[in-house]
Write a protein that holds these residues in place. Structure first.
Motif, mmCIF file in Angstrom:
data_model
loop_
_atom_site.group_PDB
_atom_site.id
_atom_site.type_symbol
_atom_site.label_atom_id
_atom_site.label_comp_id
_atom_site.label_asym_id
_atom_site.label_seq_id
_atom_site.Cartn_x
_atom_site.Cartn_y
_atom_site.Cartn_z
ATOM 1 N N ILE A 84 33.598 21.933 -52.919
ATOM 2 C CA ILE A 84 34.125 21.868 -54.282
ATOM 3 C C ILE A 84 34.836 23.167 -54.647
ATOM 4 C CG2 ILE A 84 33.449 21.758 -56.732
ATOM 5 C CD1 ILE A 84 31.233 19.768 -55.842
ATOM 6 N N GLN A 85 34.343 24.304 -54.098
ATOM 7 C CA GLN A 85 34.974 25.591 -54.387
ATOM 8 C C GLN A 85 36.410 25.656 -53.873
ATOM 9 O OE1 GLN A 85 33.126 27.670 -56.434
ATOM 10 N NE2 GLN A 85 31.848 25.848 -56.260
ATOM 11 N N PHE A 112 38.530 23.191 -54.123
ATOM 12 C CA PHE A 112 39.357 22.256 -54.877
ATOM 13 C C PHE A 112 40.363 22.996 -55.765
ATOM 14 C CE2 PHE A 112 36.310 18.347 -55.069
ATOM 15 C CZ PHE A 112 36.447 18.223 -53.697
ATOM 16 N N PHE A 114 42.803 22.649 -59.294
ATOM 17 C CA PHE A 114 42.565 22.023 -60.592
ATOM 18 C C PHE A 114 42.871 20.535 -60.534
ATOM 19 C CE2 PHE A 114 42.882 25.789 -63.775
ATOM 20 C CZ PHE A 114 41.895 26.448 -63.068
ATOM 21 N N ASN A 132 42.476 18.536 -57.979
ATOM 22 C CA ASN A 132 41.347 17.845 -57.336
ATOM 23 C C ASN A 132 40.192 17.667 -58.302
ATOM 24 O OD1 ASN A 132 42.319 19.752 -54.603
ATOM 25 N ND2 ASN A 132 42.288 17.535 -54.495
ATOM 26 N N ILE A 133 39.897 18.736 -59.054
ATOM 27 C CA ILE A 133 38.768 18.686 -59.989
ATOM 28 C C ILE A 133 39.035 17.649 -61.084
ATOM 29 C CG2 ILE A 133 37.512 20.027 -61.734
ATOM 30 C CD1 ILE A 133 37.878 22.463 -59.877
ATOM 31 N N ASP A 134 40.327 17.470 -61.430
ATOM 32 C CA ASP A 134 40.666 16.465 -62.442
ATOM 33 C C ASP A 134 40.301 15.047 -62.001
ATOM 34 O OD1 ASP A 134 41.642 18.452 -64.046
ATOM 35 O OD2 ASP A 134 43.742 18.152 -63.508
ATOM 36 N N THR A 194 32.914 16.446 -64.654
ATOM 37 C CA THR A 194 31.885 17.460 -64.395
ATOM 38 C C THR A 194 30.517 16.803 -64.231
ATOM 39 O OG1 THR A 194 33.131 19.055 -65.714
ATOM 40 C CG2 THR A 194 30.832 19.578 -65.276
ATOM 41 N N LEU A 230 30.175 15.184 -60.809
ATOM 42 C CA LEU A 230 29.892 16.139 -59.731
ATOM 43 C C LEU A 230 28.440 16.603 -59.779
ATOM 44 C CD1 LEU A 230 33.156 18.298 -59.756
ATOM 45 C CD2 LEU A 230 32.446 16.660 -58.008
ATOM 46 N N VAL A 270 33.593 12.954 -52.431
ATOM 47 C CA VAL A 270 33.807 14.387 -52.691
ATOM 48 C C VAL A 270 34.166 15.109 -51.398
ATOM 49 C CG1 VAL A 270 32.717 16.533 -53.499
ATOM 50 C CG2 VAL A 270 32.239 14.371 -54.663
ATOM 51 N N GLU A 325 37.677 14.484 -50.236
ATOM 52 C CA GLU A 325 38.750 14.996 -51.094
ATOM 53 C C GLU A 325 39.327 16.279 -50.495
ATOM 54 O OE1 GLU A 325 41.019 14.966 -54.803
ATOM 55 O OE2 GLU A 325 39.761 13.475 -53.811
ATOM 56 N N SER A 381 41.872 19.511 -50.651
ATOM 57 C CA SER A 381 42.532 20.346 -51.656
ATOM 58 C C SER A 381 44.038 20.113 -51.622
ATOM 59 C CB SER A 381 42.230 21.824 -51.398
ATOM 60 O OG SER A 381 42.926 22.631 -52.329
#
Length: 478
Positions: free
Chosen positions: A97-98, A100, A102, A104-106, A110, A113, A310, A313, A315
């Motif tokens: 996740i680190q 990713f 922005f 990807n995080i979208d 939250t 995750l 996850v 996914e 980056s």
């Protein structure tokens, strides 16, 4: 999916191998005992041979202790393997996740995750332990029990075979309908976590506007949705246990009736009948364990799919093959830049909803400028393109005369300083928070920065000064 998760077993492969071996050894010990009971009754109690009773009794005690030892070792190694697997999986997910962007995080909420890192990993941990222990123990125990029953009397053993066929069909029907519910359950978990997270993080706003009842209602709705789905699943599963008990106790009645005739006919002994009763109970326990494994694996499969989403996914921001590691100066240039939020794979759809379109701007090194616009006019988006937190849709953003996509990402972000619109404080001391921008900053540099920001006077009035501990989100300071 299994191929994706297997590497996270890592250094716990040996306990993962030893656990099923211990379970198999425990099953062997359990299968021998009913035969010893038959011998004890037929060759000891029936004929009055006290010596044989004592010998068989001691042998049974020794076998039982050996089975207990194997069972205990299996439990210890199984717990070590499953908890180690979940630890590695959580660590791997968090590190992934680190990486990713922005964008990807979208793709994930939250709360989603958080659920994947907690509830979903716990489900996989429990299922993995069940697989290592029960998934090997139950089928082998079931096969051995039926085999031993055939060895005692094939006519009586056929009763078990028909019972197993009946139960297998019933289990497949029940579990296949239940499996469709669990993916929806974890979506409701996300909603529940989102409700809690919003309420706790904004508790001051909630209390200031006296919205406790509204938040309680929202949480009750999310919790009720989760409750309803679990009840729906449990209603379908609740029939499994009565069905198994009905089938096995029917088997015991049939064995009793058929066995009595065989004993009278002289083709079956009392001890053998007792051993068949024992095997019937062992088969019942095996079926219960198998049904539990199916339920756990069904839940875990839904969790595993969410975790693999996850891990799969990638980056959207990666370093070029030959990145630039030096930023020559602080000049910034926007060259016909278009940008839109959304799926980066669908360029046409993004083009229609650009928030920045055909932006051309040059800022010289050392120059100070202000960008003015109303709320939602994409000022923050504009700034976030400079350290490449997002990639442009069309055109190019250049820093020091070089396209930001040609830089090493870490090098670029180390050279572009940002003060975000929303202030974030992490749990830790004031000094630790100050060093987020530069982990090697000295205390003197941190103090100087606070003086420039007009914060030094406030900090020095605290009892522990720069060593004052800040709670998550800065909830213990104004």
């Amino acid at each position: 999916m299994i191929k994706k998760l297997t590497p996270y077993i890592g250094e716990f492969k040996l306990p993962s191998l030893l656990t099923p071996l211990c379970m198999i050894a425990e099953v062997v010990c359990e299968m021998v005992i009913p035969l010893m009971i038959a011998s004890l009754v037929d060759d000891g109690v029936t004929v009055g041979n006290l010596k044989h009773v004592v010998v068989m009794g001691l042998a049974m005690a020794a076998i039982s202790l050996l089975g207990l030892l194997f069972g205990s070792l299996g439990a210890i190694w199984g717990a070590k393997a499953s908890t180690g697997f979940s630890r590695n999986l959580r660590q791997g997910m968090f590190e992934h996740i680190q990486t990713f962007s922005f964008a990807n995080i979208d793709h994930f909420s939250t709360a989603g995750l958080v659920t994947r890192l907690t509830t979903d990993v716990t489900n996989i941990q429990n299922a993995y332990q069940m697989i290592l222990r029960m998934c090997f123990r139950a089928p082998i125990s079931l096969i051995c029990a039926i085999f031993m029953a055939f060895r005692v009397n094939s006519q009586m053993a056929m009763i078990y075979v028909w019972a197993l066929l009946f139960l297998s069909v019933c289990l497949v029907i029940i579990l296949s309908s239940t499996m469709k519910i669990f993916p929806k359950v974890f979506e409701k978990y996300d909603e529940l976590n989102a409700s809690v997270q919003e309420n706790v993080s904004a508790i001051r706003v909630v209390k200031a506007y006296v919205r406790e009842k509204f938040e309680s209602t929202k949480f009750k709705t999310a919790s009720g949705n989760l409750y309803n789905l679990f009840v729906k699943a449990e209603r379908r599963m609740m029939i499994v246990m009565p069905l198994m008990q009905l089938t096995i106790y029917s088997c015991i009645l049939l064995i009793s009736w058929k066995g009595a005739h065989l004993i009278v006919g002289g083709t079956l002994t009392t001890g053998e009948l007792m051993s068949l009763f024992t095997y019937a109970l062992q088969i019942l326990m095996c079926l219960i364990m198998i049904s539990m494994v199916f339920v756990m694996v069904t839940m875990a499969s839904s969790s595993a799919k969410r975790i693999v989403e996850v891990l799969d996914e990638k980056s959207s921001l990666t370093n070029p093959e030959q990145p630039v590691y030096e930023v020559k100066d602080g000049s910034i240039e926007f060259d016909h830049v278009d940008f839109a939020y959304g799926d980066e794979q669908d360029k046409e759809a993004q083009q229609e909803k650009c928030v920045l379109r055909d932006i051309n701007l040059s800022i010289h090194s050392g120059e100070t400028i202000g960008i003015i616009g109303g709320t939602g006019s994409s000022k923050s988006t504009f700034v976030q393109l400079i350290p490449r937190l997002y990639d442009v849709l069309n055109g190019a953003v250049k820093v020091g005369g070089v396209d930001v996509r040609d830089y090493d990402i870490e090098t670029l972000r180390n050279e572009v300083s940002m003060v975000l619109q929303k202030n974030i404080l992490f749990s830790g001391t004031i000094l630790e928070n100050l060093r987020w921008g530069n982990k090697d900053a000295t205390e003197e540099e941190c103090r100087h920065a606070c003086e420039l920001a007009q914060a030094s006077e406030f900090i020095e009035k605290m009892p522990q000064g720069y060593e004052t501990y800040i709670e998550q989100g800065g909830t213990n300071v104004s």
